[in-house]
Write an enzyme that holds these catalytic residues in place. Structure first.
Site, PDB file in Angstrom:
ATOM      1  N   ARG A 104      82.578   7.699   4.072  1.00 44.15           N
ATOM      2  CA  ARG A 104      83.892   8.099   3.600  1.00 44.15           C
ATOM      3  C   ARG A 104      84.884   7.029   4.021  1.00 44.15           C
ATOM      4  O   ARG A 104      85.025   6.740   5.213  1.00 44.15           O
ATOM      5  CB  ARG A 104      84.234   9.427   4.272  1.00 44.15           C
ATOM      6  CG  ARG A 104      85.111  10.307   3.485  1.00 44.15           C
ATOM      7  CD  ARG A 104      85.138  11.671   4.101  1.00 44.15           C
ATOM      8  NE  ARG A 104      85.722  11.687   5.432  1.00 44.15           N
ATOM      9  CZ  ARG A 104      86.471  12.674   5.889  1.00 44.15           C
ATOM     10  NH1 ARG A 104      86.714  13.716   5.129  1.00 44.15           N
ATOM     11  NH2 ARG A 104      86.951  12.644   7.099  1.00 44.15           N
ATOM     12  N   THR A 108      91.216   6.226   2.129  1.00 49.05           N
ATOM     13  CA  THR A 108      91.307   7.004   0.885  1.00 49.05           C
ATOM     14  C   THR A 108      90.555   8.330   0.973  1.00 49.05           C
ATOM     15  O   THR A 108      90.757   9.219   0.149  1.00 49.05           O
ATOM     16  CB  THR A 108      90.691   6.208  -0.285  1.00 49.05           C
ATOM     17  OG1 THR A 108      89.294   6.038  -0.006  1.00 49.05           O
ATOM     18  CG2 THR A 108      91.343   4.837  -0.433  1.00 49.05           C
ATOM     19  N   ASP A 200      83.325  13.931  14.525  1.00 49.64           N
ATOM     20  CA  ASP A 200      82.550  13.103  13.585  1.00 49.64           C
ATOM     21  C   ASP A 200      81.051  13.355  13.811  1.00 49.64           C
ATOM     22  O   ASP A 200      80.478  12.961  14.830  1.00 49.64           O
ATOM     23  CB  ASP A 200      82.891  11.627  13.819  1.00 49.64           C
ATOM     24  CG  ASP A 200      82.264  10.736  12.751  1.00 49.64           C
ATOM     25  OD1 ASP A 200      82.993   9.975  12.108  1.00 49.64           O
ATOM     26  OD2 ASP A 200      81.014  10.806  12.554  1.00 49.64           O
TER      27      ASP A 200
HETATM   28  C1  PRP Z   1      80.705  12.498   7.086  1.00 49.56           C
HETATM   29  C2  PRP Z   1      79.764  13.651   6.839  1.00 49.56           C
HETATM   30  C3  PRP Z   1      79.814  13.809   5.348  1.00 49.56           C
HETATM   31  C4  PRP Z   1      81.239  13.436   5.026  1.00 49.56           C
HETATM   32  C5  PRP Z   1      82.008  14.691   4.777  1.00 49.56           C
HETATM   33  O1  PRP Z   1      80.090  11.288   6.844  1.00 49.56           O
HETATM   34  O2  PRP Z   1      78.474  13.444   7.324  1.00 49.56           O
HETATM   35  O3  PRP Z   1      78.914  12.972   4.657  1.00 49.56           O
HETATM   36  O4  PRP Z   1      81.770  12.762   6.182  1.00 49.56           O
HETATM   37  O5  PRP Z   1      83.292  14.412   4.356  1.00 49.56           O
HETATM   38  P1  PRP Z   1      83.778  14.698   2.857  1.00 49.56           P
HETATM   39  O6  PRP Z   1      83.318  16.074   2.506  1.00 49.56           O
HETATM   40  O7  PRP Z   1      85.277  14.611   2.985  1.00 49.56           O
HETATM   41  O8  PRP Z   1      83.226  13.637   1.973  1.00 49.56           O
HETATM   42  P2  PRP Z   1      80.805   9.883   7.166  1.00 49.56           P
HETATM   43  O9  PRP Z   1      81.541   9.373   5.981  1.00 49.56           O
HETATM   44  O10 PRP Z   1      81.615  10.033   8.433  1.00 49.56           O
HETATM   45  O11 PRP Z   1      79.606   8.914   7.364  1.00 49.56           O
HETATM   46  P3  PRP Z   1      78.471   8.906   8.495  1.00 49.56           P
HETATM   47  O12 PRP Z   1      77.604  10.118   8.261  1.00 49.56           O
HETATM   48  O13 PRP Z   1      77.773   7.640   8.225  1.00 49.56           O
HETATM   49  O14 PRP Z   1      79.136   8.938   9.847  1.00 49.56           O
HETATM   50  N1  URA Z   2      83.108  14.154   8.547  1.00 51.32           N
HETATM   51  C1  URA Z   2      82.822  14.528   9.823  1.00 51.32           C
HETATM   52  O1  URA Z   2      81.867  14.013  10.421  1.00 51.32           O
HETATM   53  N2  URA Z   2      83.589  15.462  10.390  1.00 51.32           N
HETATM   54  C2  URA Z   2      84.628  16.042   9.757  1.00 51.32           C
HETATM   55  O2  URA Z   2      85.291  16.907  10.350  1.00 51.32           O
HETATM   56  C3  URA Z   2      84.916  15.634   8.446  1.00 51.32           C
HETATM   57  C4  URA Z   2      84.131  14.686   7.856  1.00 51.32           C
END
Ligand code: PRP
Ligand code: URA
Length: 209
Positions: A104, A108, A200
């Site tokens: 993400r 944005t 996170d």
């Molecule tokens: C996190 C999580 C989801 C996403 C959720 O991943 O594991 O994939 O955010 O957010 P959204 O519903 O607003 O899209 P992240 O982008 O932090 O990546 P990562 O798993 O590599 O840490």
């Molecule tokens: N991704 C995460 O890992 N945690 C949140 O709360 C939202 C998005």
């Protein structure tokens, strides 16, 4: 409209309580994510179709039931979805596993795709997408769109913590995809994090912060 199933089980609530705590370390966080995934997976596989077959026990012939119909595929959204793979595979050990890499964008909040490797016959399989967090919904919506573009027709989403905003967006984008949720939280904050949430998920599973 899709089905939204929010878990209602004391073991899931207990384990979600553990992963929410900021003092929970990587080892316990990872272990509880895996166990919760298995418990949600149990619920999300409840309506898999069965067929009767004749077998022979050491004593006599009898009829037993076995899974029928489409084979299964598990698709974690990287990174955090990886934490749910072992728990799910302990239930459905023969499932093939595909990977979709999305992160993400912190500004944005839109998902950016960086990897996709799926089983060759993914379109013929019943697909279980796993990601612990459904926040804005952007990542899950994009991952499921990618699967549909590859021909997948039967898809379910399993997540551990969801925000109402993400569930609404998912249902609007993919009204045919049932969603299985460990806990439904209050809202998103200004940075797109789930409140109260757990922070996170990827960083907590892999110990990267
Ligand atoms: C996190 C999580 C989801 C996403 C959720 O991943 O594991 O994939 O955010 O957010 P959204 O519903 O607003 O899209 P992240 O982008 O932090 O990546 P990562 O798993 O590599 O840490
Ligand atoms: N991704 C995460 O890992 N945690 C949140 O709360 C939202 C998005």
């Amino acid at each position: 409209m899709s089905k939204v199933v929010v878990m209602d089980h004391p073991l899931i609530e207990q384990k979600i309580g553990i992963i929410r705590r900021k003092e929970t370390g990587t080892k316990d966080f990872r272990q509880n994510i895996s166990e919760i995934a298995m418990l949600i997976g149990y619920e999300a596989t409840k309506d898999l179709k069965l067929e009767e077959v004749e077998i022979e026990t050491p004593i006599c012939k009898t009829t037993v039931k076995q899974l029928k119909g489409k084979k299964l595929a598990l698709v974690p959204i990287l990174r955090a979805g990886l934490g749910m793979v072992d728990g799910m595979l302990s239930l459905i050990p023969a499932a093939k596993v595909g990977h979709i890499g999305l992160y993400r964008d912190p500004e944005t909040l839109k998902p950016v795709e960086y990897y996709c490797k799926l089983p060759a016959d993914c379109a013929e399989r019943e697909v279980f997408v796993v990601d612990p967090m459904l926040a804005t919904g952007g990542s899950s919506i994009a991952a499921i769109q990618l699967l549909k573009d590859k021909g997948c027709k039967s898809i379910r989403l399993l997540c551990i913590i969801a925000a109402p905003e993400g569930v609404k967006a998912m249902q609007e984008a993919h009204p045919d995809v049932d969603i299985y949720i460990g806990a439904m939280d209050q809202k998103l904050n200004d940075h797109g994090y789930i409140v109260p949430g757990l922070g996170d998920a990827g960083d907590r599973i892999f110990g990267t912060k």
